[in-house]
Write an enzyme that holds these catalytic residues in place. Structure first.
Site, short mmCIF file in Angstrom:
data_model
loop_
_atom_site.label_atom_id
_atom_site.label_comp_id
_atom_site.label_asym_id
_atom_site.label_seq_id
_atom_site.Cartn_x
_atom_site.Cartn_y
_atom_site.Cartn_z
CG ASN A 58 16.17 10.61 0.00
OD1 ASN A 58 17.24 10.12 0.36
ND2 ASN A 58 15.42 11.34 0.81
CB SER A 63 17.48 3.38 3.78
OG SER A 63 17.59 4.78 3.87
CG LEU A 121 6.00 -5.39 9.05
CD1 LEU A 121 7.03 -4.30 8.81
CD2 LEU A 121 6.40 -6.65 8.29
CD GLN A 134 8.16 5.34 11.14
OE1 GLN A 134 7.66 6.01 10.20
NE2 GLN A 134 9.28 5.70 11.70
CE1 TYR A 164 13.21 3.92 7.54
CE2 TYR A 164 15.21 5.10 6.93
CZ TYR A 164 14.15 4.30 6.59
OH TYR A 164 14.02 3.85 5.29
NE ARG A 171 0.15 -0.69 9.06
CZ ARG A 171 0.88 0.18 9.71
NH1 ARG A 171 1.09 0.02 10.99
NH2 ARG A 171 1.38 1.23 9.10
N GLY A 188 12.01 22.86 7.67
CA GLY A 188 13.14 22.88 8.61
C GLY A 188 14.42 23.24 7.88
CD GLU A 225 18.25 9.00 6.87
OE1 GLU A 225 18.40 8.95 8.10
OE2 GLU A 225 18.43 10.02 6.21
CB THR A 244 -0.94 0.06 1.23
OG1 THR A 244 -0.11 -0.06 2.40
CG2 THR A 244 -1.96 -1.06 1.21
P1 NAP Z 1 5.88 4.11 2.57
O1 NAP Z 1 5.18 4.79 1.44
O2 NAP Z 1 5.95 4.77 3.90
O3 NAP Z 1 5.21 2.66 2.74
C1 NAP Z 1 5.45 1.87 3.88
C2 NAP Z 1 4.60 0.62 3.81
O4 NAP Z 1 4.86 -0.18 4.97
C3 NAP Z 1 3.08 0.89 3.79
O5 NAP Z 1 2.48 -0.03 2.92
C4 NAP Z 1 2.68 0.60 5.24
O6 NAP Z 1 1.35 0.16 5.39
C5 NAP Z 1 3.63 -0.57 5.55
N1 NAP Z 1 3.75 -0.78 7.00
C6 NAP Z 1 4.25 0.09 7.91
N2 NAP Z 1 4.20 -0.45 9.14
C7 NAP Z 1 3.68 -1.69 9.00
C8 NAP Z 1 3.37 -2.74 9.90
N3 NAP Z 1 3.60 -2.61 11.20
N4 NAP Z 1 2.84 -3.89 9.43
C9 NAP Z 1 2.59 -4.02 8.10
N5 NAP Z 1 2.86 -3.07 7.18
C10 NAP Z 1 3.39 -1.91 7.63
O7 NAP Z 1 7.38 3.78 2.15
P2 NAP Z 1 8.08 3.72 0.70
O8 NAP Z 1 8.58 5.07 0.37
O9 NAP Z 1 7.19 3.01 -0.22
O10 NAP Z 1 9.36 2.84 1.03
C11 NAP Z 1 9.34 1.42 0.95
C12 NAP Z 1 10.49 0.84 1.76
O11 NAP Z 1 11.72 1.33 1.24
C13 NAP Z 1 10.49 1.21 3.24
O12 NAP Z 1 11.02 0.11 3.95
C14 NAP Z 1 11.45 2.38 3.32
O13 NAP Z 1 12.01 2.47 4.61
C15 NAP Z 1 12.46 1.99 2.27
N6 NAP Z 1 13.16 3.09 1.60
C16 NAP Z 1 12.45 4.10 1.02
C17 NAP Z 1 13.14 5.09 0.35
C18 NAP Z 1 12.40 6.22 -0.31
O14 NAP Z 1 13.04 7.24 -0.61
N7 NAP Z 1 11.12 6.09 -0.60
C19 NAP Z 1 14.55 5.05 0.27
C20 NAP Z 1 15.22 3.99 0.86
C21 NAP Z 1 14.52 3.01 1.51
P3 NAP Z 1 0.13 1.19 5.70
O15 NAP Z 1 -0.27 1.69 4.35
O16 NAP Z 1 -0.87 0.34 6.37
O17 NAP Z 1 0.70 2.27 6.58
N1 GDD Z 2 10.00 15.66 6.06
C1 GDD Z 2 10.50 16.89 6.12
N2 GDD Z 2 9.70 17.94 6.45
N3 GDD Z 2 11.82 17.06 5.86
C2 GDD Z 2 12.32 18.31 5.89
C3 GDD Z 2 11.53 19.42 6.21
C4 GDD Z 2 10.15 19.23 6.51
O1 GDD Z 2 9.40 20.15 6.80
N4 GDD Z 2 12.31 20.53 6.13
C5 GDD Z 2 13.53 20.13 5.79
N5 GDD Z 2 13.56 18.78 5.65
C6 GDD Z 2 14.73 17.97 5.33
C7 GDD Z 2 14.99 16.84 6.33
O2 GDD Z 2 15.61 17.36 7.50
C8 GDD Z 2 15.90 15.95 5.49
O3 GDD Z 2 17.22 16.42 5.55
C9 GDD Z 2 15.38 16.14 4.05
O4 GDD Z 2 14.53 17.30 4.10
C10 GDD Z 2 14.60 14.97 3.51
O5 GDD Z 2 13.62 14.58 4.45
P1 GDD Z 2 12.49 13.50 4.10
O6 GDD Z 2 11.82 13.86 2.83
O7 GDD Z 2 11.64 13.33 5.31
O8 GDD Z 2 13.32 12.18 3.75
P2 GDD Z 2 14.58 11.50 4.47
O9 GDD Z 2 15.76 11.77 3.61
O10 GDD Z 2 14.66 11.84 5.90
O11 GDD Z 2 14.17 9.95 4.38
C11 GDD Z 2 13.67 9.39 3.18
O12 GDD Z 2 14.73 8.88 2.40
C12 GDD Z 2 15.43 7.79 3.01
C13 GDD Z 2 16.56 7.39 2.04
O13 GDD Z 2 17.65 8.24 2.21
C14 GDD Z 2 12.65 8.31 3.56
O14 GDD Z 2 11.99 7.86 2.41
C15 GDD Z 2 13.34 7.12 4.20
O15 GDD Z 2 12.39 6.06 4.39
C16 GDD Z 2 14.46 6.64 3.25
O16 GDD Z 2 15.14 5.54 3.79
#
Ligand code: NAP
Ligand code: GDD
Length: 337
Positions: A181, A128, A62, A86, A152, A34, A214, A130, A11
């Site tokens: 990202n 990630s 999970l 999360q 995280y 879920r 921020g 991160e 989802t």
């Molecule tokens: P997302 O949009 O936040 O999706 C997270 C998914 O995990 C949702 O389907 C959510 O379900 C599910 N989930 C969360 N807690 C759960 C639980 N306790 N039990 C079952 N399901 C649960 O994240 P995304 O951007 O698609 O990212 C996918 C994965 O890649 C994540 O593991 C994230 O940490 C990782 N990642 C993302 C990025 C990025 O930039 N997008 C980069 C590096 C790694 P609900 O819909 O029910 O909340």
């Molecule tokens: N969310 C958010 N909101 N971020 C902000 C803001 C705000 O108002 N202002 C500044 N930022 C800055 C954050 O401090 C961070 O440095 C950057 O924007 C990106 O924040 P996010 O978009 O929340 O993403 P992230 O980089 O912390 O994490 C995402 O990327 C990771 C991979 O590097 C997530 O998708 C993680 O799940 C993923 O692993």
């Protein structure tokens, strides 16, 4: 024979794009969701609403090993993409315990259930950038040491180590993608890119006047989620399991993202962006930029979207959606007595 794939987190942003990609390739797609998502599908399965008659959804969490074990016992999965987590870094500072519990134990439960029931199933872990956190070198590659800066990030390092350990100890096909990202119109509203694109559209339509953010100087390597789910698929098609960095190799600041997004609708970001200390993090990851040479040479992966195309698509998509809603509200108002 038709391949069966299980996607946890179907989802979410990536889960929805990956489900489309695997369906396109003829897979039978199963998703772990879920129970609340099944109970309120109109909101919680919004990203896969167009796929609901093509995928098989199974309730599980999970946090519950028995619920995961049950799904894995029912189908002979060929591939498992473990994306559920999360995933919001800021929330992990607010509640580190829940994030660690969900992300670390959830990954361990998935691996343990597969080892017990489906040791031949190929496993993808959503690692990630991160994990690099306070970066030791620029750009970051597979050999760059990890230094996570948030609960995280720590949970993802643990998931990465667990995945590698199952590969080494039990000879299972377990891989981690170290994805930088990646964004798109389906990105959650809490993440900075979507917060920006959505607010830009709202300001353009007269629904808001300012955007509170921020740290504007943080730099990220932003790609498009559609490109990145293809890399996940490719990793599971290799003859040997291995870990790969997936990134564009370009880094932009939050400020630059704002500048581009506001310019897209003819506005100047300086007139609308306000720095609000509440959105700063206790420990920041200042600069991420990835070297994806290995993914490009071994997998043959490369991103199609440029940074400008990504920003444009996100802003235009929010503009279209909000215009429709606004138009609907206006027509509702004008037709009311
Ligand atoms: P997302 O949009 O936040 O999706 C997270 C998914 O995990 C949702 O389907 C959510 O379900 C599910 N989930 C969360 N807690 C759960 C639980 N306790 N039990 C079952 N399901 C649960 O994240 P995304 O951007 O698609 O990212 C996918 C994965 O890649 C994540 O593991 C994230 O940490 C990782 N990642 C993302 C990025 C990025 O930039 N997008 C980069 C590096 C790694 P609900 O819909 O029910 O909340
Ligand atoms: N969310 C958010 N909101 N971020 C902000 C803001 C705000 O108002 N202002 C500044 N930022 C800055 C954050 O401090 C961070 O440095 C950057 O924007 C990106 O924040 P996010 O978009 O929340 O993403 P992230 O980089 O912390 O994490 C995402 O990327 C990771 C991979 O590097 C997530 O998708 C993680 O799940 C993923 O692993």
């Amino acid at each position: 024979m038709t391949k069966k794939a299980l996607i946890t987190g179907i989802t979410g942003q990536d889960g929805s794009y990956l489900a489309e990609e695997l369906l396109r390739r003829g897979y039978e797609v199963h998703g772990l969701v879920r129970r609340v998502a099944l109970e309120a599908p109109e909101r919680r399965t919004e990203r896969i609403a167009h796929l609901l008659d093509k995928v098989n959804l199974h309730p599980a969490s999970l946090e519950s090993y028995p619920s995961i074990f049950h799904i894995v016992s029912r189908y002979d999965f060929d591939e498992c993409y473990h994306l559920a987590a999360q995933s919001f870094v800021a929330e992990s500072f607010a509640d580190g315990f829940s994030t660690m519990n969900t992300n670390i134990n959830g990954t361990h439960y998935m691996l343990a259930a597969l080892r017990e029931l489906r040791p031949q199933c190929r496993f993808y872990f959503a690692g990630s950038s991160e994990m690099f956190g306070k970066v030791r070198e620029v750009p970051q590659r597979e050999s760059t040491p990890f230094h996570p800066r948030s609960p995280y990030g720590i949970s993802k390092v643990a998931g990465f180590d667990l995945t590698r350990n199952y590969r080494e100890a039990y000879h299972m096909f377990c891989v981690s993608g170290i994805l930088f990202n990646h964004e798109g119109p389906r990105r959650g509203f809490e993440f900075v890119t979507r917060k920006i694109s959505n607010t830009v559209a709202r300001i353009k339509l007269g629904l808001a006047t300012e955007l509170k953010l921020g740290n504007l100087e943080a730099q990220r390597d932003w790609g498009h989620a559609k490109d990145y789910v293809i890399a996940m698929y490719m990793m599971l098609q290799q003859s040997e399991p291995d870990d790969y960095v997936v990134a564009t190799g370009e880094s932009h600041s939050v400020r630059e993202f704002c500048e581009r997004a506001f310019a897209e609708v003819g506005l100047n970001y300086k007139e609308h962006v306000v720095v609000d200390e509440r959105f700063r993090r206790p420990a920041e990851v200042d600069q991420l930029v990835g070297d994806s040479t290995k993914a490009r040479t071994v997998l043959g992966w490369r991103p199609k979207y440029t940074f400008d195309e990504l920003v444009r698509e996100m802003v235009q998509s929010d503009l279209e959606t909000l215009s429709r809603t606004k138009g609907h509200e206006v027509s509702k108002l004008s037709s009311s007595p």
